[in-house]
Scaffold this active site. Structure first.
Site, mmCIF file in Angstrom:
data_model
loop_
_atom_site.group_PDB
_atom_site.id
_atom_site.type_symbol
_atom_site.label_atom_id
_atom_site.label_comp_id
_atom_site.label_asym_id
_atom_site.label_seq_id
_atom_site.Cartn_x
_atom_site.Cartn_y
_atom_site.Cartn_z
ATOM 1 N N ASP A 44 -55.099 -96.742 3.832
ATOM 2 C CA ASP A 44 -54.527 -97.249 5.075
ATOM 3 C C ASP A 44 -55.196 -98.566 5.452
ATOM 4 O O ASP A 44 -56.370 -98.789 5.122
ATOM 5 C CB ASP A 44 -54.728 -96.241 6.204
ATOM 6 C CG ASP A 44 -53.918 -94.974 6.008
ATOM 7 O OD1 ASP A 44 -52.877 -95.052 5.326
ATOM 8 O OD2 ASP A 44 -54.335 -93.921 6.522
ATOM 9 N N TYR A 72 -65.024 -89.487 -0.212
ATOM 10 C CA TYR A 72 -64.812 -90.204 1.049
ATOM 11 C C TYR A 72 -65.987 -89.974 1.991
ATOM 12 O O TYR A 72 -66.630 -88.913 1.961
ATOM 13 C CB TYR A 72 -63.551 -89.699 1.757
ATOM 14 C CG TYR A 72 -62.255 -90.012 1.053
ATOM 15 C CD1 TYR A 72 -61.589 -91.213 1.281
ATOM 16 C CD2 TYR A 72 -61.683 -89.099 0.175
ATOM 17 C CE1 TYR A 72 -60.384 -91.490 0.653
ATOM 18 C CE2 TYR A 72 -60.479 -89.365 -0.460
ATOM 19 C CZ TYR A 72 -59.837 -90.568 -0.223
ATOM 20 O OH TYR A 72 -58.650 -90.846 -0.852
ATOM 21 N N ASP A 86 -55.531 -90.521 13.257
ATOM 22 C CA ASP A 86 -56.675 -91.431 13.343
ATOM 23 C C ASP A 86 -56.660 -92.134 14.690
ATOM 24 O O ASP A 86 -55.751 -91.942 15.495
ATOM 25 C CB ASP A 86 -56.683 -92.426 12.173
ATOM 26 C CG ASP A 86 -55.451 -93.331 12.158
ATOM 27 O OD1 ASP A 86 -54.791 -93.482 13.195
ATOM 28 O OD2 ASP A 86 -55.148 -93.882 11.084
ATOM 29 N N ARG A 179 -57.495 -87.441 7.085
ATOM 30 C CA ARG A 179 -57.069 -87.369 8.496
ATOM 31 C C ARG A 179 -56.751 -85.926 8.876
ATOM 32 O O ARG A 179 -57.140 -85.451 9.955
ATOM 33 C CB ARG A 179 -55.849 -88.250 8.721
ATOM 34 C CG ARG A 179 -56.158 -89.715 8.861
ATOM 35 C CD ARG A 179 -54.911 -90.510 9.125
ATOM 36 N NE ARG A 179 -54.081 -90.676 7.942
ATOM 37 C CZ ARG A 179 -52.834 -91.131 7.953
ATOM 38 N NH1 ARG A 179 -52.253 -91.428 9.092
ATOM 39 N NH2 ARG A 179 -52.166 -91.277 6.834
#
Length: 295
Positions: A44, A72, A86, A179
Site C-alpha cells: 500500500d 512484517y 489502517d 491490516r
C-alpha cells in the site's frame, strides 16, 4: 557489431511511504530505460519496505516470488477501528479508555493468532471478487463481501507496547493481510484496533537490510540488478545434461531417470547457467520446461 543483451534480473527496492508500488515500477523504467518491469507483492502507498522488482525476462518469474513467505513489522493503534483497516481510513468505532493489558494477557492473545488461522481480507484491498478488485467495487458504490481464507502465521512477536500501541513482528505465508491481523488482535483484546504503520522486512530471500533506496538505485543503475536464480532458493536445483539445453529452450521434455523432485518447480541449469524453470513428471520420468529464459 556486438549484440547488446537486454537488461534482466531482480531488484531489491526499499519502497518509501507515500509511493505506490506502481510508482516504483515507473521509476525503475526511467532509471533503466526499459519498459519490461514488474513487481511482486503490492505494498500500500502508506506502507514501506521490501518490494521485489523484476526487469526484462525475469518478469516471467514474478509468480514464484509472490508465493514466498514474508516478514512484517506493524504498529497497532488501539482505541479506533477504521473502514480500511489502517489509519488512513474513516473511523468507524472509537473507545477512549480501557484497562492496561499486562504482558501475560498480550502474549496469550498473540499466541491465538500463531499457526494456521482464518482471516477476512479488508474490503479496501486489491483482492479480486469475480475478477474485479474489491477496492474498485467499493469506489463504485457496490456492496463487497470478501470471503475468509486460511493463512499461516509462523511467528508473532511483541516488540513493544504502551496503553494504546502494540509493535509486532510477524512471519507469515502468502496472502496474509496484516491490516486484518491488527483488527483481529484488537477484537480479541476487546478494544477497537487499526494498523498505524507497516514495514515489510522480507519477501522470501529479499531482505530490508540488503534493499536499495530509490536514490541508491539511480546511482547504481544496471549494476543493481541481481541474478534471478539467486532469489529462487525455495526451488530445488536441477542440472540438465548440456546436450539437452537446446531441446529445453525449444520447449521439449528430456528423459531423466532415478530423480526425486523435492519441490514442484525446479531451477534448471545447463553448464552452470540458469536457463529457466522446469517441472518433473515422475510417471513419465521426464523434465518438462515451464519457463524458458535461455542464456
Amino acid at each position: 557489431m556486438t549484440e547488446v543483451k537486454p537488461v534482466s534480473g531482480f531488484l531489491n527496492i526499499l519502497k518509501p511511504p507515500g509511493m505506490s508500488s506502481h510508482d516504483v515500477v515507473g521509476y525503475v523504467r526511467r532509471v533503466l530505460h526499459t519498459k519490461k518491469v514488474g513487481h511482486a507483492g503490492t505494498l500500500d502507498p502508506a506502507a514501506a519496505g521490501v518490494l521485489p522488482v523484476a526487469v526484462g525476462t525475469a518478469t516471467r518469474l514474478i509468480e514464484y516470488l509472490e508465493i514466498t513467505d514474508k516478514t512484517y513489522r506493524a504498529e497497532i493503534k488501539l482505541g479506533i477501528a477504521t473502514d480500511s483497516g489502517d489509519d488512513t481510513g474513516k473511523i468507524l468505532t472509537s473507545q477512549l479508555d480501557w484497562s492496561d493489558f499486562d504482558m501475560s494477557t498480550l502474549e496469550q492473545v498473540l499466541q491465538k493468532f500463531t499457526g494456521k488461522i482464518r482471516q477476512t481480507p479488508p474490503a479496501h484491498s486489491a483482492i479480486k471478487i469475480n475478477g474485479q478488485k474489491a477496492c474498485d467495487l467499493l469506489r463504485a458504490g457496490k456492496d463487497v463481501e470478501v470471503p475468509s481464507r486460511e493463512v499461516t502465521i509462523y511467528r508473532l512477536e511483541l516488540l513493544a507496547h504502551s496503553h494504546d500501541m502494540l509493535l509486532i513482528d510477524c512471519d507469515c505465508s502468502k496472502g496474509t493481510y496484516i491490516r486484518s491481523l491488527c483488527q483481529d488482535i484488537g477484537e480479541a483484546l476487546g478494544v477497537p484496533a487499526t494498523m498505524a504503520f507497516l514495514l515489510r522486512r522480507r519477501v522470501g530471500d529479499f531482505t530490508a537490510e540488503a534493499a536499495l533506496t530509490l536514490e541508491e538505485l539511480a546511482e547504481a543503475g544496471e549494476q543493481a540488478l541481481l541474478p534471478a536464480d539467486k532469489y529462487l532458493s525455495s526451488m530445488q536445483r536441477f542440472d540438465l545434461n548440456p546436450k539437452r539445453e537446446k531441446a529445453f529452450c525449444n520447449g521439449l521434455s528430456s528423459t531423466v531417470k532415478n530423480f526425486t523432485a523435492q519441490t514442484e518447480s525446479l531451477r534448471v541449469y545447463a553448464d552452470g547457467h540458469f536457463i529457466g524453470v522446469g517441472r518433473y513428471d515422475k510417471e513419465r520420468e521426464e523434465l518438462l520446461p515451464v519457463k524458458v529464459l535461455g542464456r
